[in-house]
Scaffold this active site. Structure first.
Site, PDB file in Angstrom:
ATOM      1  N   HIS A  87      35.947  48.509  31.815  1.00 37.13           N
ATOM      2  CA  HIS A  87      37.317  48.128  32.185  1.00 37.13           C
ATOM      3  C   HIS A  87      38.114  47.781  30.909  1.00 37.13           C
ATOM      4  CE1 HIS A  87      39.894  46.490  35.700  1.00 37.13           C
ATOM      5  NE2 HIS A  87      40.679  46.908  34.703  1.00 37.13           N
ATOM      6  N   GLU A 104      32.146  44.833  39.161  1.00 34.00           N
ATOM      7  CA  GLU A 104      32.168  44.726  37.694  1.00 34.00           C
ATOM      8  C   GLU A 104      31.595  43.377  37.279  1.00 34.00           C
ATOM      9  OE1 GLU A 104      36.124  45.641  36.296  1.00 34.00           O
ATOM     10  OE2 GLU A 104      36.145  47.548  37.345  1.00 34.00           O
ATOM     11  N   ARG A 142      41.296  51.505  40.045  1.00 39.32           N
ATOM     12  CA  ARG A 142      40.405  50.420  40.448  1.00 39.32           C
ATOM     13  C   ARG A 142      39.151  51.071  41.039  1.00 39.32           C
ATOM     14  NH1 ARG A 142      42.571  47.369  37.627  1.00 39.32           N
ATOM     15  NH2 ARG A 142      43.724  45.467  38.118  1.00 39.32           N
TER      16      ARG A 142
HETATM   17  P1  NAD Z   1      52.851  51.378  38.838  1.00 43.16           P
HETATM   18  O1  NAD Z   1      53.241  50.465  39.934  1.00 43.16           O
HETATM   19  O2  NAD Z   1      53.783  51.613  37.687  1.00 43.16           O
HETATM   20  O3  NAD Z   1      52.503  52.835  39.436  1.00 43.16           O
HETATM   21  C1  NAD Z   1      51.705  53.080  40.569  1.00 43.16           C
HETATM   22  C2  NAD Z   1      51.973  54.495  41.072  1.00 43.16           C
HETATM   23  O4  NAD Z   1      51.003  54.825  42.096  1.00 43.16           O
HETATM   24  C3  NAD Z   1      53.348  54.694  41.673  1.00 43.16           C
HETATM   25  O5  NAD Z   1      53.888  55.903  41.198  1.00 43.16           O
HETATM   26  C4  NAD Z   1      53.059  54.811  43.182  1.00 43.16           C
HETATM   27  O6  NAD Z   1      54.000  55.621  43.860  1.00 43.16           O
HETATM   28  C5  NAD Z   1      51.696  55.480  43.145  1.00 43.16           C
HETATM   29  N1  NAD Z   1      50.968  55.378  44.417  1.00 43.16           N
HETATM   30  C6  NAD Z   1      50.874  54.312  45.248  1.00 43.16           C
HETATM   31  N2  NAD Z   1      50.140  54.649  46.328  1.00 43.16           N
HETATM   32  C7  NAD Z   1      49.777  55.939  46.172  1.00 43.16           C
HETATM   33  C8  NAD Z   1      49.012  56.852  46.963  1.00 43.16           C
HETATM   34  N3  NAD Z   1      48.500  56.498  48.147  1.00 43.16           N
HETATM   35  N4  NAD Z   1      48.826  58.115  46.480  1.00 43.16           N
HETATM   36  C9  NAD Z   1      49.361  58.483  45.299  1.00 43.16           C
HETATM   37  N5  NAD Z   1      50.105  57.659  44.513  1.00 43.16           N
HETATM   38  C10 NAD Z   1      50.297  56.400  44.953  1.00 43.16           C
HETATM   39  O7  NAD Z   1      51.457  50.807  38.297  1.00 43.16           O
HETATM   40  P2  NAD Z   1      50.723  51.150  36.893  1.00 43.16           P
HETATM   41  O8  NAD Z   1      51.143  50.192  35.856  1.00 43.16           O
HETATM   42  O9  NAD Z   1      50.828  52.607  36.645  1.00 43.16           O
HETATM   43  O10 NAD Z   1      49.215  50.789  37.272  1.00 43.16           O
HETATM   44  C11 NAD Z   1      48.558  51.462  38.352  1.00 43.16           C
HETATM   45  C12 NAD Z   1      47.221  50.794  38.623  1.00 43.16           C
HETATM   46  O11 NAD Z   1      46.325  51.070  37.551  1.00 43.16           O
HETATM   47  C13 NAD Z   1      47.288  49.260  38.682  1.00 43.16           C
HETATM   48  O12 NAD Z   1      47.620  48.823  39.984  1.00 43.16           O
HETATM   49  C14 NAD Z   1      45.899  48.846  38.270  1.00 43.16           C
HETATM   50  O13 NAD Z   1      45.075  48.708  39.406  1.00 43.16           O
HETATM   51  C15 NAD Z   1      45.399  50.004  37.409  1.00 43.16           C
HETATM   52  N6  NAD Z   1      45.323  49.639  35.969  1.00 43.16           N
HETATM   53  C16 NAD Z   1      44.124  49.743  35.332  1.00 43.16           C
HETATM   54  C17 NAD Z   1      44.031  49.445  33.978  1.00 43.16           C
HETATM   55  C18 NAD Z   1      42.714  49.560  33.253  1.00 43.16           C
HETATM   56  O14 NAD Z   1      42.506  48.846  32.287  1.00 43.16           O
HETATM   57  N7  NAD Z   1      41.837  50.440  33.659  1.00 43.16           N
HETATM   58  C19 NAD Z   1      45.175  49.032  33.265  1.00 43.16           C
HETATM   59  C20 NAD Z   1      46.391  48.956  33.939  1.00 43.16           C
HETATM   60  C21 NAD Z   1      46.454  49.275  35.301  1.00 43.16           C
END
Ligand code: NAD
Length: 307
Positions: free
Chosen positions: A273, A254, A225
């Protein structure tokens, strides 16, 4: 919980045509229709945007995104409305995006396309291109996205390190650090990819200290994000030569303002995005929704329940 009528909120059209999802859900028991903000006859809704009206009208809301930072989770809990997200479906799309952008930066592919627009036959300087093979990548956040990136980066021979809340051994990584060791994890990396959720702990996680801790020839990839990065500090670091460049899919605001300096750097790749965009997106959502309709009607726990 009994779901007789499932609504597909028309805001999903930002990502795919709502009719595609409606047709893909034809086989589920509840009636499925496309709805706007009038939710009178609907028990559950699949949506891209949040609407306060959901809290008074439905029993379950499913977001077609993984990130849920734009949904008021406490209000969902207070209203007794279940909230599920779409985590788990973006590993391949965002993994390919991240490795694609790293390849572009290393192999200078973006500069060739820029030159093509000008009909120019321009070779890069001899010492500009490099290979990803044997370069070190640190992935911050090793969930579905982060592991998708790690797996594909490992596939092209990068040495992958990770950072996650619980630093356990994770496939396709050679070492995993906890958040308290972030600076050690990023200090020696040629690429740092952000794939963590936006939370109180990760808001502004990358600022002046982190850019100073990174190598001067390192690139930042942000698919998490925008607010995880302090954008002004990123611009300062790029101007000061403390970073070589970036691939950014997400931004503090955005769409990215047309006046933003981030548009202007040759080695900053800006995308709208769209890292997770793929033509089968609605199919992945249909799989999750189908599964959760069955769970709801059998009074079983939802998959991907966040609130
Ligand atoms: P997920 O819940 O499967 O994984 C999140 C990971 O981040 C977990 O391993 C968690 O332990 C880790 N984490 C949390 N806090 C942390 C910290 N302080 N330091 C290091 N690691 C930490 O989620 P996901 O499906 O992998 O998605 C992650 C994020 O990516 C979403 O929340 C979303 O904001 C973003 N996303 C962006 C797009 C895009 O189009 N650009 C698409 C999907 C998701």
């Amino acid at each position: 919980m009994n779901i007789d009528h499932l609504g597909i909120h028309d805001s999903v059209s930002i990502v795919f045509p709502p009719e595609r999802l409606r047709d893909a859900l034809e086989s589920v028991d509840p009636d499925v229709s496309i709805v706007g903000d009038d939710l009178d006859s609907v028990d559950a809704v699949v949506t891209f945007l949040h609407r306060d009206a959901f809290l008074d009208s439905v029993e379950w809301v499913h977001s077609i995104q993984a990130g849920y930072d734009r949904f008021p989770l406490d209000d969902f809990a207070d209203a007794g409305v279940a909230f599920t997200n779409s985590s788990g479906i973006h590993g391949a799309s965002v993994g390919e995006y991240a490795v694609g952008q790293m390849l572009a930066l290393a192999r200078r592919l973006h500069t060739f396309r820029d030159a093509q627009h000008e009909r120019e036959w321009t070779r890069p300087d001899w010492d500009e291109p490099f290979t990803l093979f044997d370069e070190r990548l640190t992935v911050v956040g090793l969930g579905a996205l982060g592991q998708g990136i790690a797996r594909r980066a490992d596939g092209v021979g990068m040495r992958v390190t990770g950072v996650r809340r619980t630093p356990v051994k994770t496939p396709h990584t050679r070492a995993v650090y906890g958040p308290q060791d972030l600076h050690d994890a990023i200090a020696d990396a040629r690429f740092v990819a952000l794939a963590c959720p936006l939370t109180d702990d990760t808001e502004g996680l990358f600022g002046p200290d982190e850019f100073a801790a990174m190598r001067d020839d390192a690139y930042l990839v942000n698919v998490a994000r925008g607010e995880v990065v302090q954008e002004d500090a990123l611009v300062d670091a790029l101007d000061a030569g403390e970073l070589a460049g970036a691939a950014l899919d997400v931004f503090e605001d955005e769409p990215l303002d047309s006046d933003s300096p981030l548009w202007d750097y040759e080695d900053v790749l800006v995308t709208p995005h769209a890292a997770a965009a793929e033509r089968d997106y609605y199919e992945h959502i249909a799989d999750l929704v189908r599964q959760n309709v069955l769970h709801a009607n059998a009074d079983e726990e939802f998959v991907n329940r966040v609130a």
